[in-house]
Scaffold this active site. Structure first.
Site, PDB file in Angstrom:
ATOM      1  N   ASP A 310       1.754  -6.746  -3.558  1.00  0.00           N
ATOM      2  CA  ASP A 310       1.542  -7.399  -4.845  1.00  0.00           C
ATOM      3  C   ASP A 310       0.424  -6.716  -5.626  1.00  0.00           C
ATOM      4  O   ASP A 310      -0.528  -6.190  -5.051  1.00  0.00           O
ATOM      5  CB  ASP A 310       1.178  -8.872  -4.623  1.00  0.00           C
ATOM      6  CG  ASP A 310       0.950  -9.610  -5.919  1.00  0.00           C
ATOM      7  OD1 ASP A 310       1.939  -9.833  -6.650  1.00  0.00           O
ATOM      8  OD2 ASP A 310      -0.213  -9.929  -6.234  1.00  0.00           O
ATOM      9  N   GLU A 365       4.965  -3.498  -6.296  1.00  0.00           N
ATOM     10  CA  GLU A 365       5.080  -4.250  -7.541  1.00  0.00           C
ATOM     11  C   GLU A 365       4.215  -3.532  -8.577  1.00  0.00           C
ATOM     12  O   GLU A 365       3.028  -3.809  -8.715  1.00  0.00           O
ATOM     13  CB  GLU A 365       4.619  -5.698  -7.362  1.00  0.00           C
ATOM     14  CG  GLU A 365       4.917  -6.555  -8.591  1.00  0.00           C
ATOM     15  CD  GLU A 365       3.808  -7.527  -8.961  1.00  0.00           C
ATOM     16  OE1 GLU A 365       4.075  -8.446  -9.738  1.00  0.00           O
ATOM     17  OE2 GLU A 365       2.665  -7.348  -8.513  1.00  0.00           O
TER      18      GLU A 365
END
Length: 635
Positions: A310, A365
């Site tokens: 992330d 991401e």
């Protein structure tokens, strides 16, 4: 970049006994049980004057068990076994690391390496609980072989129930995994597993990096869940958050040793202004040890098959992507604004994972489009296997929100779905958890809005709004699946057009769980139209499983006709034909291809369509060149 990576890897080999030993530190740091019954404790607290261990085992005497100061800010403590040979720190007992800071203040902290933390009812902060059961869960099933086509079901354990409560690992194991398998997904990506004190953070404000969230159950419950997934042939990925950490002090990493640095940059550089969280110092040797060991622990102790990293954009740049747009100009990716230490950490992480567990998968991401992020480290790349195609959901939102149906631009849709570097793999998705959160809207809610409350019953008339919404929901997901990347992702519940939004209990909603759930029961009611969308999503995945278009080369787009609103392309020996015209159907429409038999039809009755096409007919092409194809046929 490769030079920096190589030098750091060389230092690990020469000074730490190699990558294998360096990343096994999770078996040494924290509080660890020895076979003979003794307990070995180790911490890194460079800013501490003294370190002690206190807990139930010594009646919370803060000074009876001092650590010994070692080199480089490390502290060690060995507690011998009791007279009966048993552990002096029993399983389930509470502990704290007691740190005397430079100013003399005593700080009661949870070890950064704690494996299990719980919050008692009525308390604000979490407690560290020593996890050392007499018999830990033993995995029975091997991990699935590395997948060529990834069909990812993005999931959150806590909301995976129609009931308004925090759901459990057990519930996910026995009620949700069979559903994922039936829908044709072969991979589950788990959010909010790393312990986070604030439930409404969606798991992105991590407080204990080595602890599986106790609000859903025990570590063994999670291990069983992953093992059962493996028995079904489902790969399990962890949504790992190494881009930042919670600001919590008493039950987080912040100010662990009394300083504002330790694991983080000090001062302004150590705080993310938008997220109000702490930023790691990726050049620090002990931070590298901590984060790399963290990844290895999740793989080897729990059985995860890889990670979705992330916040990679925030890691890659000193500006963290704040107030910055990315056009694709290479000057945006190379220069002093790039955090080379963070990028080097990502290269080390991917190298370590591939070196020790070559079957594991890693996903970035990244919204910036950093070149070579998904190329091997040996080429100077970031080493990731996939990156998220984050422009695609934004494009669908923009189209639905701003354009009339007759103004949809076919060329622009195709460009967005195919605008990627051919040698880097992308994960396509029409929507993820981001679009489901309160303040945003899912595709289904944007398309059908308030009528979802009144007109989703088959007993009510099929209104134009519901008809349009159901048809476009299927078409958007299929064209994204087939054209948008080398993998596909869906957030749980969105496959059937889950009504309403996602909102966790908080002060602003009176701590309500009403929107922190997934109403899977809607698909089981044959009087509701949600089952049509659910069936289409299942059969779309099953068709990909049969033909493997995600693992095939990029599609050949033979038509993007603006006036007719038709898109046609070929991939994996299939032809995909989409008619996005709001009111015009076509007879004898010429498409360049060889042989044609309907395999999946969004207009079929079982998917809530109007059954206008005959599936029993086979169509054969003629030698009539059309759209750069030597043969064509009429459909």
């Amino acid at each position: 970049r490769y030079s920096l990576f190589y030098n750091r890897l060389k230092n690990i080999e020469e000074n730490e006994g190699g990558l294998d030993k360096f990343t096994k530190s999770y078996k040494v740091f924290g509080v660890n049980q020895f076979v003979d019954g003794g307990v070995y404790c180790k911490e890194w607290a460079p800013g501490a004057e003294a370190v002690f261990l206190a807990g139930d085992f010594n009646n919370w005497n803060p000074f009876s068990h001092p650590y010994k100061k070692m080199e480089y800010g490390k502290w060690e403590l060995f507690i011998p076994p009791g007279r009966d040979g048993c552990s002096p720190v029993p399983h389930g007992s509470k502990l704290k690391v007691v740190i005397r800071a430079q100013n003399g203040e005593l700080l009661y902290r949870i070890s950064p390496w704690a494996r299990y933390v719980v919050r008692d009812e009525g308390k604000v902060n979490y407690d560290w609980v020593h996890w050392n059961p007499p018999q830990s869960y033993i995995h029975k099933h091997p991990s699935p072989k590395r997948l060529k086509s990834l069909r990812i079901y993005e999931s959150h354990v806590g909301i995976a129930s129609p009931e308004g409560k925090v759901a459990s690992y057990k519930n996910f194991t026995y009620n949700v995994l069979p559903r994922i398998k039936d829908l044709g997904y072969n991979c589950v990506q788990l959010m909010a597993i790393m312990e986070h004190a604030y439930y409404a953070s969606f798991g992105y404000q991590v407080t204990s990096f080595f602890a599986a969230s106790s609000r859903y159950g025990t570590p063994d419950d999670l291990k069983e869940m992953i093992d059962v997934a493996h028995s079904m042939g489902i790969t399990v990925l962890l949504d790992v958050v190494h881009s930042h950490a919670s600001k919590n002090c008493e039950d987080g990493l912040n100010n662990f040793d009394g300083s504002d640095s330790c694991f983080f940059h000090s001062g302004h550089r150590g705080t993310h202004q938008l997220w109000d969280s702490r930023l790691f110092d990726y050049a620090n040797w002990e931070v590298l040890r901590f984060l790399l060991s963290n990844l290895r622990m999740w793989i080897e102790d729990y059985g995860f098959d890889g990670f979705r990293f992330d916040g990679v954009t925030s890691m890659l740049y000193h500006h963290h992507g704040i107030g910055t747009g990315f056009s694709g100009d290479y000057n945006e990716y190379f220069g002093l604004h790039v955090d080379e230490d963070a990028l080097c950490y990502l290269m080390l992480a991917n190298h370590m994972i591939k070196f020790l567990h070559p079957e594991c998968i890693t996903i970035a991401e990244d919204v910036s489009g950093m070149p070579a992020l998904c190329r091997p480290v040996a080429e100077g790349g970031g080493g990731f296997d996939y990156r998220l195609a984050m422009a695609i959901p934004d494009k669908w939102i923009q189209i639905i929100k701003e354009l009339k149906d007759e103004d949809w631009n076919m060329g622009n849709i195709v460009h967005t779905l195919t605008n990627r570097r051919h040698e880097e793999k992308y994960i396509a998705y029409a929507e993820s958890h981001d679009q489901a959160l309160v303040g945003d809207k899912t595709l289904a809610f944007r398309l059908m809005d308030a009528e979802m409350y009144t007109n989703m019953s088959v007993l009510s008339p099929l209104t134009p709004v519901i008809d349009r919404g159901i048809q476009l929901h299927k078409m958007i997901r299929l064209i994204t699946h087939a054209l948008g990347g080398e993998s596909y992702l869906n957030f749980m519940g969105n496959e059937f057009g889950h009504p309403e939004w996602l909102d966790f209990p908080r002060k602003g909603n009176n701590e309500s769980y009403h929107y922190a759930r997934r109403q899977f029961n809607l698909t089981e009611d044959h009087l509701l139209r949600y089952r049509f969308l659910n069936a289409f999503d299942r059969d779309m995945n099953k068709l990909e499983e049969r033909f493997g278009w995600l693992a095939s080369p990029q599609a050949f787009v033979s038509e993007k006709h603006e006036a007719n609103k038709v898109i046609a392309f070929e991939r994996a020996s299939l032809v995909f034909i989409f008619n996005f015209h709001p009111y015009q159907s076509y007879v004898d429409y010429r498409v360049g291809f060889f042989k044609y038999k309907i395999l999946l039809d969004s207009d079929a009755e079982e998917y809530g369509g109007h059954q206008r096409l005959d599936h029993s007919t086979e169509y054969f092409s003629e030698e009539y060149p059309h759209n750069y194809r030597p043969n064509s046929l009429m459909v």
